[in-house]
Scaffold this motif. Structure first.
Motif, mmCIF file in Angstrom:
data_model
loop_
_atom_site.group_PDB
_atom_site.id
_atom_site.type_symbol
_atom_site.label_atom_id
_atom_site.label_comp_id
_atom_site.label_asym_id
_atom_site.label_seq_id
_atom_site.Cartn_x
_atom_site.Cartn_y
_atom_site.Cartn_z
ATOM 1 N N THR A 159 29.968 29.825 40.696
ATOM 2 C CA THR A 159 30.214 31.410 40.223
ATOM 3 C C THR A 159 29.616 32.592 41.410
ATOM 4 O OG1 THR A 159 29.759 30.814 37.890
ATOM 5 C CG2 THR A 159 29.333 33.243 37.998
ATOM 6 N N ILE A 160 29.828 33.791 41.541
ATOM 7 C CA ILE A 160 29.135 34.950 42.347
ATOM 8 C C ILE A 160 28.115 35.757 41.706
ATOM 9 C CG2 ILE A 160 30.281 36.787 43.675
ATOM 10 C CD1 ILE A 160 32.692 35.719 43.860
ATOM 11 N N THR A 161 27.439 36.058 42.524
ATOM 12 C CA THR A 161 25.977 36.719 41.391
ATOM 13 C C THR A 161 25.777 37.705 42.020
ATOM 14 O OG1 THR A 161 24.732 34.737 41.920
ATOM 15 C CG2 THR A 161 23.395 36.925 41.592
ATOM 16 N N SER A 220 37.628 35.498 44.787
ATOM 17 C CA SER A 220 37.796 36.230 43.256
ATOM 18 C C SER A 220 36.791 37.467 42.999
ATOM 19 C CB SER A 220 38.211 36.334 41.996
ATOM 20 O OG SER A 220 38.121 37.398 41.080
ATOM 21 N N PHE A 221 36.909 38.733 43.817
ATOM 22 C CA PHE A 221 35.569 39.188 43.083
ATOM 23 C C PHE A 221 35.861 39.994 42.389
ATOM 24 C CE2 PHE A 221 34.913 39.414 48.058
ATOM 25 C CZ PHE A 221 33.669 38.482 48.444
ATOM 26 N N ALA A 222 36.772 39.658 41.379
ATOM 27 C CA ALA A 222 36.802 40.892 40.203
ATOM 28 C C ALA A 222 36.622 39.858 39.484
ATOM 29 C CB ALA A 222 38.710 40.626 40.376
ATOM 30 N N ASP A 223 36.472 38.383 39.300
ATOM 31 C CA ASP A 223 36.426 37.744 37.740
ATOM 32 C C ASP A 223 35.287 36.879 38.055
ATOM 33 O OD1 ASP A 223 37.226 35.976 39.408
ATOM 34 O OD2 ASP A 223 38.870 35.320 38.023
ATOM 35 N N LEU A 224 34.860 36.860 40.160
ATOM 36 C CA LEU A 224 33.321 36.493 40.119
ATOM 37 C C LEU A 224 33.754 34.830 40.614
ATOM 38 C CD1 LEU A 224 30.365 39.098 38.627
ATOM 39 C CD2 LEU A 224 31.757 38.799 40.936
ATOM 40 N N LYS A 225 34.728 34.376 41.055
ATOM 41 C CA LYS A 225 34.421 32.956 40.596
ATOM 42 C C LYS A 225 35.236 32.901 42.184
ATOM 43 C CE LYS A 225 34.029 31.678 36.566
ATOM 44 N NZ LYS A 225 32.791 31.252 36.613
ATOM 45 N N VAL A 226 34.493 31.342 42.830
ATOM 46 C CA VAL A 226 34.901 30.566 44.282
ATOM 47 C C VAL A 226 35.492 29.707 43.843
ATOM 48 C CG1 VAL A 226 34.356 29.989 46.341
ATOM 49 C CG2 VAL A 226 33.874 31.924 45.428
ATOM 50 N N GLY A 270 33.800 31.717 58.661
ATOM 51 C CA GLY A 270 35.371 31.723 57.298
ATOM 52 C C GLY A 270 35.898 33.647 57.845
ATOM 53 N N THR A 271 37.125 32.925 57.030
ATOM 54 C CA THR A 271 37.846 34.492 57.061
ATOM 55 C C THR A 271 38.252 34.388 55.143
ATOM 56 O OG1 THR A 271 39.652 33.076 57.378
ATOM 57 C CG2 THR A 271 38.843 33.976 59.601
ATOM 58 N N LEU A 272 38.166 35.821 54.962
ATOM 59 C CA LEU A 272 39.056 35.673 53.859
ATOM 60 C C LEU A 272 40.652 37.020 54.139
ATOM 61 C CD1 LEU A 272 36.001 37.661 51.610
ATOM 62 C CD2 LEU A 272 36.595 35.448 51.469
ATOM 63 N N THR A 273 41.566 36.087 53.705
ATOM 64 C CA THR A 273 42.816 36.893 53.877
ATOM 65 C C THR A 273 43.026 37.503 52.396
ATOM 66 O OG1 THR A 273 43.490 35.064 55.455
ATOM 67 C CG2 THR A 273 45.226 36.433 54.762
ATOM 68 N N PRO A 274 43.593 38.198 52.400
ATOM 69 C CA PRO A 274 44.070 38.776 50.730
ATOM 70 C C PRO A 274 45.379 38.398 49.930
ATOM 71 C CG PRO A 274 44.116 40.788 52.504
ATOM 72 C CD PRO A 274 43.701 39.834 52.514
ATOM 73 N N ALA A 275 44.971 37.670 48.815
ATOM 74 C CA ALA A 275 45.890 36.990 47.575
ATOM 75 C C ALA A 275 46.991 37.572 47.172
ATOM 76 C CB ALA A 275 44.866 35.982 47.389
ATOM 77 N N GLY A 276 46.858 38.900 47.802
ATOM 78 C CA GLY A 276 47.778 39.506 46.760
ATOM 79 C C GLY A 276 47.659 40.718 45.126
ATOM 80 N N GLN A 277 46.648 40.309 44.837
ATOM 81 C CA GLN A 277 45.738 40.452 44.131
ATOM 82 C C GLN A 277 44.212 41.085 44.331
ATOM 83 O OE1 GLN A 277 45.365 37.878 40.583
ATOM 84 N NE2 GLN A 277 47.074 36.954 41.268
ATOM 85 N N PRO A 278 44.445 42.406 44.062
ATOM 86 C CA PRO A 278 43.218 43.647 44.398
ATOM 87 C C PRO A 278 41.422 42.242 44.175
ATOM 88 C CG PRO A 278 44.673 44.981 43.182
ATOM 89 C CD PRO A 278 44.891 43.690 42.901
#
Lengths: 498, 304
Positions: A327-329, A431-437, A391-399
């Motif tokens: 869970t992202i803080t 997901s920065f939208a729901d703060l989950k990794v 690492g890299t973060l690649t857009p997954a199609g959802q904001p």
């Protein structure tokens, strides 16, 4: 499927699930051919290193009796510093651990590599290893000794720390293990795990062959996996070298140009020479074995082993992460959660804490971003593993949702992970939208201190691996092997003389 | 200058991707102005940027180097299959442009002034994977190596090149990234720890500091202000994923100079296409081996 003949060579034996493990003291000659094709991927060849003082040399005597014509051929590459002469003193087993060691040019080298005497322009001998000069200008010829950086002026050419003198005790602490696998196409993969090397220093990984065509040389060098075959030890003296190869190990003596050994060679001059270990015939800058290259770890791949591997070879354990949820803080870091590791087949859950070291940066390709992070895995009972991630973060199609790819490097910690190192490749989503990794991945962790620290009591590293360096016999065998080594050496000297 | 760099870095970004990136950038902006900003970039963390030369990105300066201004030189160029000379890289160069060797006159002028140097024409416009290396105990002749998988198990003096050996393109080159953290113990000792990714896998890299004395002026013979960062061996080897790590102790604090210290405005990570390491210098120009023919700057870190 192509059937590839494989042999367990002298001193090697086939171990189910392990492959040809070097038995160390085991006697016997070439074993029966074994069809490995059907189970190639499951076979791992394991050879533990003898900490060497030369090419097939352990305090002056052969480490292995290789197939003809190599037999006990070898030469010493380190010696005892001699303050009263330009010539170093040969090392002896009884010498103190505090003995200051130097480079050492052994004329025995010339027995296998007949360099014309007039081509010998040996410039440097009896130089303590840390004092050996390195190239310092555009000519490629000029070189000088350089101080450790903490003793140097700010803009003076220097050497990395530690730069204190290398003693025999320092040198002989090195340990190593070679693991090799073979795929169904006859391609190999080799991994060398080494500990207690000289820290922050440059090594080459060579493979020597018994060349099957007319050659003036008794053996010929290859670079394990190709060029470059380099590895640099870290600040703790650890090194992990992995490479793909165009052949498999071990090789039978009747294969074309079979492998004789694999070596880890320390470069006193901090240089490498491309597709050869050094350049003894360079008219402008001749560089010799024992002058600029010293064999540190010796892995015999064929032949009878005469000197056992030292105990304590490091091993790696497979790390599998089927799932982790963090869970992202807010707003973006740290991320904290449970990582359900399986290490060496054992469920080993940990609390993972991931911290970005800097804001992710655009990579300029399809919205991808790069990131750097630290990870702390807390397995409980004081066992903590530290790691760094690129690492890299690649857009997954959802904001705000990204696919995550991370290359993770382990670098110590506490408890059983105090001296650990290794690699891990992770994938998942952020997901920065729901703060989950979420994360999954595979890798390996090496040099866990199982049995010496508290922690897991259920696993011994490499428990299904034959421990090649372990002396299963009684101590009287030492005498036997010493005599055998001397016999081979005498035979070789007679061969050379004759 | 920075505006130009950012524009280029976003080249080829799709609208959808920009949307995703925009969100996270908004989050980061918020983070930078929130109470947790301290958890993110600290003053001693430096992001490296992929470059195509010494203080050069696609032909343009990356930073101002004190009295040297925008001094720099290219160390990779575009392979020119129809000619002998490589083509300069520009912001219009395509990602699939194959990279090749060159010797930038600016390098020779800066480091050797009027000294005559012979640049072997055969060493120019060579794709990076085809740069020759030494294969004999005579230290020559150099030859290009096939991939290890295209080489027989043992070939005397004709070894294979460690896989992978796919061509190095501009797009691949510019994926390199790095983060350096500098921790100063005191004025005379610091630790520099660099994490890198997107490098060419399984290859030798070296790390160099550029020390710029306020009174220094070209030519800088024998590489003058370029020194192995942390001492020799200033080397690391990228792993099979293209990741690398370099950690060394250094004898000054780059971000808090002591009186009399020489500033180090920038440092570099150099890829060795000739598959060799050369001790205290990046290459041997007097042996016709130049920065640009066997060694190429891939990452630059700006300290100031």
């Amino acid at each position: 499927m192509r059937v590839r003949k494989q042999y367990c060579s002298i001193g090697l034996r086939m171990v189910r699930g392990v492959g040809c493990a070097l038995v160390g003291f085991a006697s016997g000659f070439v074993g029966p051919s074994v069809d490995m094709a059907s189970a190639a991927s499951a076979e791992t060849l394991v050879i533990d290193a003898t900490t060497a003082t030369g090419w097939n040399r352990y305090f002056g005597r052969p480490i292995a009796d290789a197939p003809e014509p190599v037999r006990g051929f070898g030469f010493t590459t380190i010696g005892k510093y001699n303050p009263d002469s330009d010539t170093p003193i040969p090392l002896r087993r009884h010498m103190s651990k505090d003995t200051l060691i130097t480079n050492f040019f052994d004329p025995g080298f010339l027995e296998g590599f007949p360099v014309p005497p007039e081509a010998i322009h040996l410039a440097l001998d009896n130089v303590p290893l840390r004092n050996f000069p390195t190239n310092d200008d555009a000519s490629g010829i000029s070189r000088r000794s350089v101080p450790g950086i903490l003793s140097a002026e700010q803009t003076e050419l220097s050497q990395a720390e530690p730069s204190d003198p290398v003693t025999l005790g320092d040198w002989m602490k090195a340990r190593g293990r070679l693991e090799a696998t073979c795929d169904e196409n006859g391609r190999g993969h080799a991994r060398i795990i080494a500990t207690n090397l000289l820290p922050n220093r440059f090594y080459n990984v060579l493979e020597w062959f018994n060349y099957d065509r007319p050659s003036p040389f008794i053996v010929v060098p290859g670079m394990l996996g190709g060029v470059p075959d380099a590895v640099v030890s870290d600040e703790n003296g650890n090194a992990l070298f992995e490479t793909d190869m165009n052949h498999c190990l071990p090789q039978s003596p009747d294969e074309a140009s079979p492998s004789v050994n694999v070596l880890l060679v320390y470069h006193t001059d901090q240089r490498s020479y491309g597709g050869v270990p050094m350049t003894p015939l360079d008219p402008m800058q001749p560089r010799y074995a024992g002058e600029v290259g010293s064999v540190h770890l010796y892995f015999p791949t064929t032949g009878r082993r005469l000197v056992p591997a030292q105990k304590g070879a490091p091993s790696c354990d497979e790390v599998y992460l089927p799932d982790a949820e963090l869970t992202i803080t807010p707003p973006i870091s740290p991320a904290i959660g449970r990582a359900n590791f399986v290490i060496a087949g054992q469920k080993t859950p940990a609390m993972a804490t991931v911290k970005f070291l800097a804001p992710p940066q655009p990579l300029g390709v399809d919205g991808r971003m790069s990131f750097f992070a630290t990870i702390r895995y807390d397995f409980g009972k004081g066992n903590v593993l530290q790691a760094k991630v690129d690492g890299t973060l690649t857009p997954a199609g959802q904001p705000g949702v990204f696919r995550n790819n991370g290359n993770i490097t382990y670098h110590g910690g506490s408890g059983i992970y105090k001296k650990a190192f290794g690699r891990f490749k992770a994938t998942g989503t952020v997901s920065f939208a729901d703060l989950k990794v979420s994360m999954q991945g595979r890798g390996m962790v090496c040099n866990r201190l199982i049995g010496r620290h508290h922690g897991s009591k259920h696993h011994r590293p490499g428990k299904n691996v034959h421990r090649p360096g372990h002396d299963h016999g009684n101590s009287s065998r030492h005498g036997h092997w010493r005599e055998e080594g001397e016999r081979v050496e005498r035979a070789h000297q007679a061969h050379v003389a004759g | 200058m920075m505006k130009w760099f950012k524009r280029d870095a976003c080249k080829g970004t799709s609208p959808a991707a920009r949307t995703g990136t925009g969100l996270i950038m908004a989050i980061l902006f918020a983070a930078a102005h929130s109470s947790v900003a301290g958890q993110l970039p600290s003053s001693n963390s430096i992001q490296g940027m992929a470059v195509t030369g010494f203080n050069r990105l696609l032909g343009r300066p990356v930073m101002q180097l004190g009295q040297l201004g925008g001094f720099g030189f290219d160390t990779v160029a575009a392979f020119n299959s129809g000619g002998d000379a490589p083509l300069p890289l520009t912001s219009d160069s395509a990602d699939d442009t194959q990279l090749a060797t060159l010797v930038d006159d600016a390098f020779l002028d800066a480091f050797y002034g009027d000294e005559p140097f012979r640049v072997d024409p055969a060493s120019i416009n060579v794709p990076l994977r085809e740069v020759p290396t030494n294969t004999t105990p005579f230290n020559g002749p150099f030859m290009a190596l096939k991939g290890a998988f295209d080489t027989a198990p043992y070939q005397l003096f004709a070894p294979g090149q460690t896989e992978p050996v796919d061509p190095v393109t501009l797009g691949r080159w510019l994926q390199a990234r790095g983060l350096a953290r500098i921790d100063c113990e005191d004025d005379d000792e610091a630790t520099i720890d660099i994490i890198m990714g997107g490098l060419i896998p399984n290859r030798i890299y070296s790390v160099w500091g550029f020390f710029l004395d306020p009174d220094a002026a070209p030519p800088f013979k024998d590489f003058g202000p370029m020194l192995p960062l942390g001492g020799v061996p200033n080397l690391f080897v990228s792993d099979g994923n293209g990741s690398g790590r370099y950690k060394r102790v250094i004898n000054f604090c780059p971000t808090d100079l002591d009186d009399g210290d020489v500033p180090m405005p920038t440092f570099f990570v150099v890829y060795h296409s000739d598959l060799m390491a050369n001790g205290g210098v990046p290459e041997f120009p007097e042996r016709s081996r130049f920065i640009g023919t066997g060694a190429h700057v891939q990452l630059q870190f700006i300290v100031e």
